[in-house]
Design an enzyme around this catalytic site. Structure first.
Site, PDB file in Angstrom:
ATOM      1  N   ASP A  83       0.828  -1.209   0.000  1.00  0.00           N
ATOM      2  CA  ASP A  83       0.000   0.000   0.000  1.00  0.00           C
ATOM      3  C   ASP A  83       0.859   1.254   0.000  1.00  0.00           C
ATOM      4  O   ASP A  83       2.035   1.212   0.359  1.00  0.00           O
ATOM      5  CB  ASP A  83      -0.871   0.043   1.275  1.00  0.00           C
ATOM      6  CG  ASP A  83      -1.997  -0.972   1.235  1.00  0.00           C
ATOM      7  OD1 ASP A  83      -2.053  -1.781   0.294  1.00  0.00           O
ATOM      8  OD2 ASP A  83      -2.815  -0.942   2.172  1.00  0.00           O
ATOM      9  N   ASP A  84       0.220   2.366  -0.352  1.00  0.00           N
ATOM     10  CA  ASP A  84       0.763   3.728  -0.198  1.00  0.00           C
ATOM     11  C   ASP A  84       1.789   4.138  -1.253  1.00  0.00           C
ATOM     12  O   ASP A  84       2.332   5.227  -1.187  1.00  0.00           O
ATOM     13  CB  ASP A  84       1.386   3.965   1.196  1.00  0.00           C
ATOM     14  CG  ASP A  84       0.361   3.872   2.318  1.00  0.00           C
ATOM     15  OD1 ASP A  84      -0.813   3.587   2.021  1.00  0.00           O
ATOM     16  OD2 ASP A  84       0.735   4.080   3.478  1.00  0.00           O
ATOM     17  N   HIS A 134      -5.972   2.905  -3.861  1.00  0.00           N
ATOM     18  CA  HIS A 134      -5.865   3.110  -2.405  1.00  0.00           C
ATOM     19  C   HIS A 134      -6.324   4.530  -2.047  1.00  0.00           C
ATOM     20  O   HIS A 134      -5.851   5.114  -1.088  1.00  0.00           O
ATOM     21  CB  HIS A 134      -4.403   2.854  -1.987  1.00  0.00           C
ATOM     22  CG  HIS A 134      -4.191   2.690  -0.510  1.00  0.00           C
ATOM     23  ND1 HIS A 134      -4.941   1.849   0.282  1.00  0.00           N
ATOM     24  CD2 HIS A 134      -3.287   3.258   0.339  1.00  0.00           C
ATOM     25  CE1 HIS A 134      -4.502   1.907   1.526  1.00  0.00           C
ATOM     26  NE2 HIS A 134      -3.501   2.769   1.592  1.00  0.00           N
ATOM     27  N   HIS A 138      -5.158   9.207   0.376  1.00  0.00           N
ATOM     28  CA  HIS A 138      -5.070   8.366   1.576  1.00  0.00           C
ATOM     29  C   HIS A 138      -6.065   8.814   2.646  1.00  0.00           C
ATOM     30  O   HIS A 138      -5.707   9.145   3.779  1.00  0.00           O
ATOM     31  CB  HIS A 138      -3.648   8.357   2.157  1.00  0.00           C
ATOM     32  CG  HIS A 138      -3.389   7.109   2.953  1.00  0.00           C
ATOM     33  ND1 HIS A 138      -3.620   7.021   4.303  1.00  0.00           N
ATOM     34  CD2 HIS A 138      -2.959   5.889   2.572  1.00  0.00           C
ATOM     35  CE1 HIS A 138      -3.312   5.800   4.715  1.00  0.00           C
ATOM     36  NE2 HIS A 138      -2.916   5.093   3.684  1.00  0.00           N
ATOM     37  N   HIS A 225       4.125  -2.105   2.976  1.00  0.00           N
ATOM     38  CA  HIS A 225       4.126  -0.755   2.381  1.00  0.00           C
ATOM     39  C   HIS A 225       5.446  -0.550   1.645  1.00  0.00           C
ATOM     40  O   HIS A 225       6.512  -0.686   2.272  1.00  0.00           O
ATOM     41  CB  HIS A 225       3.952   0.296   3.474  1.00  0.00           C
ATOM     42  CG  HIS A 225       2.645   0.136   4.212  1.00  0.00           C
ATOM     43  ND1 HIS A 225       2.459  -0.824   5.190  1.00  0.00           N
ATOM     44  CD2 HIS A 225       1.458   0.774   4.079  1.00  0.00           C
ATOM     45  CE1 HIS A 225       1.212  -0.751   5.630  1.00  0.00           C
ATOM     46  NE2 HIS A 225       0.574   0.211   4.977  1.00  0.00           N
TER      47      HIS A 225
HETATM   48 ZN    ZN Z   1      -2.406   3.113   3.341  1.00  0.00          ZN
END
Ligand code: ZN
Length: 258
Positions: A83-84, A134, A138, A225
């Site tokens: 993620d991210d 995602h 955020h 991440h």
């Molecule tokens: Zn995230």
């Protein structure tokens, strides 16, 4: 393809499906329960849409891979998910490592970061990994009103489409916070995880690897991440170790709908 060939392909698929059904294993039970979870989260309608498109894909793949032995498909499976990102520094290191090992992963990207790393996002897709959404900034979706939540998702879908030529089907809601029935408005399936490595918090390669080893089982979805050197090291070592244990590392869509 001629009609006769299509007919044989369909028959071959039915035989293959029957054979697979007869060697039903524990892992199938795990995935069946995974389906029940997905159904609760996503709703039957959305899940059916995704199933349909996957079945169509599988039918065409079965025709191509008719010669494969059934045993090859009985490896336990797990998905590495990130993620991210995308992150200009760390995502390419993961992609290099995955290419070397011939494994696939899933990347849930932030719209605002995609804008700054379009070539990298193209590379993620070209190398066979799953590109997911995602949100753009955020955001925690259940704290926004419906219009804002939709905007966060659709704006990200649009930038993914502009960059890769494909709309994503899957999304990971930041903080795991999903709004009930939101998938009906945005036609996307939310994807959660079964192993939270807390890589962003511990930033310690050994601890991340330890967490995965303690919890790994067939069908695991591992959350990481792509923003830390420790995560890159841990992910590649986890990949090697899971491979040694007989695991196949796949994109997350393959675990959600069997
Ligand atoms: Zn995230």
């Amino acid at each position: 393809m001629k009609k006769g060939k299509i007919f044989s392909a369909v028959i071959a698929t039915v035989i293959l499906a029957a054979a697979m059904w007869s060697i039903k294993s524990d892992s199938e039970a795990v995935r069946t329960s995974g389906r029940a979870v997905a159904e609760t989260i996503a709703g039957q309608g959305m899940l059916r849409l995704v199933e349909q498109s996957i079945q169509e894909k599988q039918l065409s793949e079965t025709v191509v891979t008719e010669g494969c032995s059934l045993e090859e498909q009985q490896h336990p499976q797990a998905a590495l998910t990130f993620d991210d990102g995308p992150d200009a520094r760390y995502t390419p290191l993961l992609l290099d490592g995955f290419k070397e090992r011939n494994i696939k992963a899933s990347f849930f990207l932030l719209g605002e970061k995609i804008e700054k790393n379009k070539e990298l996002v193209k590379r993620i897709q070209e190398e066979g990994h799953l590109v997911g959404n995602h949100t753009y900034h955020h955001v925690q979706l259940d704290k926004l009103n419906e219009t804002k939540a939709r905007e966060e998702i659709l704006k990200t879908n649009n930038v993914i489409f502009e960059t890769t030529g494909n709309y994503p089907q899957y999304m990971r809601p930041p903080f795991g916070a999903w709004k009930k029935n939101l998938e009906l408005c945005v036609e996307m399936l939310p994807v959660f995880w079964t192993i939270d490595t807390l890589d962003w918090k511990v930033q310690n390669t050994e601890k991340i690897i330890g967490t995965v080893q303690e919890q790994i089982k067939d069908g695991s979805i591992i959350l990481m991440h792509d923003e830390y050197a420790t995560t890159v090291d841990a992910a590649l070592r986890v990949a090697d170790s899971l491979k040694e244990q007989g695991y196949e590392l796949v994109t997350v869509d393959q675990l959600i709908v069997p």
